[in-house]
Motif scaffolding. Structure first.
Motif, PDB file in Angstrom:
ATOM      1  N   GLY A   1      19.081  -1.561  -0.448  1.00 58.17           N
ATOM      2  CA  GLY A   1      19.539  -1.824   1.048  1.00 58.17           C
ATOM      3  C   GLY A   1      18.215  -2.304   1.928  1.00 58.17           C
ATOM      4  N   GLY A   2      17.196  -2.236   1.223  1.00 54.31           N
ATOM      5  CA  GLY A   2      16.027  -2.681   2.173  1.00 54.31           C
ATOM      6  C   GLY A   2      15.689  -4.179   2.356  1.00 54.31           C
TER       7      GLY A   2
ATOM      8  N   ALA B   1       0.962  -1.131   0.159  1.00 55.34           N
ATOM      9  CA  ALA B   1       0.199  -0.106   0.003  1.00 55.34           C
ATOM     10  C   ALA B   1       0.846   1.219  -0.003  1.00 55.34           C
ATOM     11  CB  ALA B   1      -0.829   0.102   1.158  1.00 55.34           C
ATOM     12  N   CYS B   2       1.876   1.239   0.765  1.00 55.35           N
ATOM     13  CA  CYS B   2       2.988   2.307   0.844  1.00 55.35           C
ATOM     14  C   CYS B   2       3.482   2.608  -0.716  1.00 55.35           C
ATOM     15  CB  CYS B   2       4.053   2.080   1.633  1.00 55.35           C
ATOM     16  SG  CYS B   2       4.890   0.807   1.031  1.00 55.35           S
ATOM     17  N   PHE B   3       3.571   1.725  -1.273  1.00 59.70           N
ATOM     18  CA  PHE B   3       3.867   1.922  -3.134  1.00 59.70           C
ATOM     19  C   PHE B   3       2.568   2.220  -3.797  1.00 59.70           C
ATOM     20  CE2 PHE B   3       3.744  -0.208  -7.058  1.00 59.70           C
ATOM     21  CZ  PHE B   3       4.843   0.562  -7.788  1.00 59.70           C
TER      22      PHE B   3
ATOM     23  N   ASP C   1       6.974   7.211   3.392  1.00 55.02           N
ATOM     24  CA  ASP C   1       7.473   5.767   3.139  1.00 55.02           C
ATOM     25  C   ASP C   1       6.932   5.265   1.806  1.00 55.02           C
ATOM     26  OD1 ASP C   1       4.660   5.302   3.590  1.00 55.02           O
ATOM     27  OD2 ASP C   1       4.667   3.764   4.999  1.00 55.02           O
ATOM     28  N   THR C   2       7.645   4.221   1.199  1.00 58.43           N
ATOM     29  CA  THR C   2       7.441   3.524   0.011  1.00 58.43           C
ATOM     30  C   THR C   2       8.134   2.320  -0.015  1.00 58.43           C
ATOM     31  OG1 THR C   2       7.443   3.859  -2.277  1.00 58.43           O
ATOM     32  CG2 THR C   2       9.394   4.564  -1.200  1.00 58.43           C
ATOM     33  N   TRP C   3       7.925   1.432  -1.125  1.00 57.85           N
ATOM     34  CA  TRP C   3       8.574   0.083  -1.207  1.00 57.85           C
ATOM     35  C   TRP C   3       9.972   0.131  -1.295  1.00 57.85           C
ATOM     36  CZ3 TRP C   3       6.341  -4.109   0.487  1.00 57.85           C
ATOM     37  CH2 TRP C   3       6.496  -5.309   0.322  1.00 57.85           C
TER      38      TRP C   3
ATOM     39  N   GLY D   1       9.047   1.164   3.856  1.00 55.32           N
ATOM     40  CA  GLY D   1      10.298   1.906   4.529  1.00 55.32           C
ATOM     41  C   GLY D   1      10.375   3.380   4.031  1.00 55.32           C
ATOM     42  N   ALA D   2      11.474   3.923   4.858  1.00 58.10           N
ATOM     43  CA  ALA D   2      11.723   5.592   4.488  1.00 58.10           C
ATOM     44  C   ALA D   2      12.293   5.603   2.975  1.00 58.10           C
ATOM     45  CB  ALA D   2      12.496   6.212   5.586  1.00 58.10           C
ATOM     46  N   PRO D   3      11.988   6.392   2.150  1.00 59.86           N
ATOM     47  CA  PRO D   3      12.464   6.525   0.763  1.00 59.86           C
ATOM     48  C   PRO D   3      14.271   6.475   0.965  1.00 59.86           C
ATOM     49  CG  PRO D   3      10.492   7.827   1.037  1.00 59.86           C
ATOM     50  CD  PRO D   3      10.971   7.367   2.335  1.00 59.86           C
ATOM     51  N   VAL D   4      14.968   5.861  -0.084  1.00 56.98           N
ATOM     52  CA  VAL D   4      16.352   5.965  -0.097  1.00 56.98           C
ATOM     53  C   VAL D   4      16.539   6.699  -1.367  1.00 56.98           C
ATOM     54  CG1 VAL D   4      18.450   4.306  -0.431  1.00 56.98           C
ATOM     55  CG2 VAL D   4      16.224   3.582   0.998  1.00 56.98           C
ATOM     56  N   ALA D   5      17.262   7.768  -1.021  1.00 53.17           N
ATOM     57  CA  ALA D   5      17.898   8.677  -2.223  1.00 53.17           C
ATOM     58  C   ALA D   5      18.439   7.768  -3.196  1.00 53.17           C
ATOM     59  CB  ALA D   5      18.670   9.812  -1.742  1.00 53.17           C
ATOM     60  N   PRO D   6      18.647   8.117  -4.421  1.00 51.81           N
ATOM     61  CA  PRO D   6      17.792   9.251  -5.158  1.00 51.81           C
ATOM     62  C   PRO D   6      16.098   8.861  -5.477  1.00 51.81           C
ATOM     63  CG  PRO D   6      19.040   8.131  -6.950  1.00 51.81           C
ATOM     64  CD  PRO D   6      19.396   7.546  -5.529  1.00 51.81           C
ATOM     65  N   ILE D   7      15.874   7.584  -5.118  1.00 46.37           N
ATOM     66  CA  ILE D   7      14.513   7.113  -5.483  1.00 46.37           C
ATOM     67  C   ILE D   7      13.485   7.762  -4.223  1.00 46.37           C
ATOM     68  CG2 ILE D   7      12.833   5.336  -5.728  1.00 46.37           C
ATOM     69  CD1 ILE D   7      15.308   5.691  -7.787  1.00 46.37           C
TER      70      ILE D   7
END
Length: 298
Positions: free
Chosen positions: A204-205, A174-176, A196-198, A210-216
């Motif tokens: 690294g997830g 759902a977060c995605f 948060d997103t997938w 979870g919290a977005p990972v840059a640069p995504i």
């Protein structure tokens, strides 16, 4: 007196000789031919547009007394069926006019134009043309459609043979599915992923929200769209899954940080159902690996 008499006899003989000859009128029959038609510039060759065609009729020298233009007709067919027709009202011996038609659908067409003069002679000319599909308006905010099959991958375009998201997994992600993709009329493209997103393993997830990972982590980019392809421009610009690029999957076929400057998707369809607009995108990320993404406009 004798000279005058001889002169008179010669004059009379000349008159008789001329009178006995054909006066020549019978040697010059009047040739009355059918009008000629010149098909000129076409415009509006896009589905939903207004089709226009310039035509020129010619029935001889202007002011001729043999005949003048009387009427004209036109007819457009597609696949052997008539799709539009009309009449024209030419005047004089030389006439320029415009044919207008609406409601033509995408595909190949033929237009036939006829001109008739006052003596009943008819000339005809035809031309083939193609109407292009209209480019849909995709401006607005989109999300991945939260239904089974909206993410899929397989060995062929449109295939979900290897994996296709299930209804249960849609709920898990759902977060995605609340991430948004906004296309502006000015060519701007914005991604918003929220708090948060997938997050997948290559980031690294743990394949979980979870919290977005840059640069995504969202941002402002640009896009281009021509109805057949959709390209998003900018490092970390994407639609659907960010790992899927034209050069391979990040963290699989290419390095996890080999972000592309642009990604191009094939537009399989843009369909409107009631107030809903849906779009299906396809991309071959590497030879024989085909992803499908299905989006819906909010």
């Amino acid at each position: 007196m004798k000279n005058k008499f001889l002169s008179s006899l010669l004059s009379l003989a000349l008159v008789v000789a001329v009178a006995s000859c054909d006066n020549g009128n019978a040697d010059f029959d009047i040739v009355d031919v059918e009008p000629t038609i010149t098909i000129g510039t076409m415009d509006g060759l896009v589905e939903g547009g207004t089709f226009t065609l310039n035509v020129t009729f010619n029935d001889g020298a202007e002011g001729s007394t043999t005949s003048t233009l009387a009427s004209g007709t036109w007819n457009i067919t597609s696949g052997g069926a008539q799709v539009a027709n009309g009449t024209l009202t030419p005047t004089g011996d030389n006439w320029d006019g415009t044919i207008t038609a609406t409601g033509l659908t995408a595909g190949d067409h033929t237009i036939t134009v006829s001109a008739t003069d006052t003596n009943g002679n008819t000339g005809t000319a035809s031309a083939d043309f193609t109407v292009a599909s209209a480019i849909p308006d995709i401006t607005g905010t989109w999300v991945m459609e939260p239904v089974a099959g909206s993410l899929a991958v397989g060995p062929n375009p449109g295939s979900g043979e290897w994996w296709s998201i299930s209804a249960g997994d849609v709920g898990t992600r759902a977060c995605f599915y609340d991430d948004t993709y906004t296309f502006g009329s000015d060519g701007s493209f914005t991604i918003a992923v929220g708090a948060d997103t997938w997050i997948e393993g290559w980031q690294g997830g743990g394949d979980a929200c979870g919290a977005p990972v840059a640069p995504i982590n969202g941002g402002s980019f640009t896009y281009s769209f021509n109805g057949a392809t959709l390209t998003v421009n900018g490092t970390a610009a994407y639609l659907g899954l960010p790992k899927v690029t034209n050069a391979g999957e990040l963290g699989n076929h290419i390095g996890a940080t080999d972000f592309q400057s642009a990604i191009t998707y094939q537009v399989q369809s843009v369909t409107e159902t009631g107030s809903d607009l849906r779009m299906e995108l396809r991309i071959e990320t590497t030879a024989g690996v085909h992803w499908t993404f299905r989006l819906i406009r909010q």
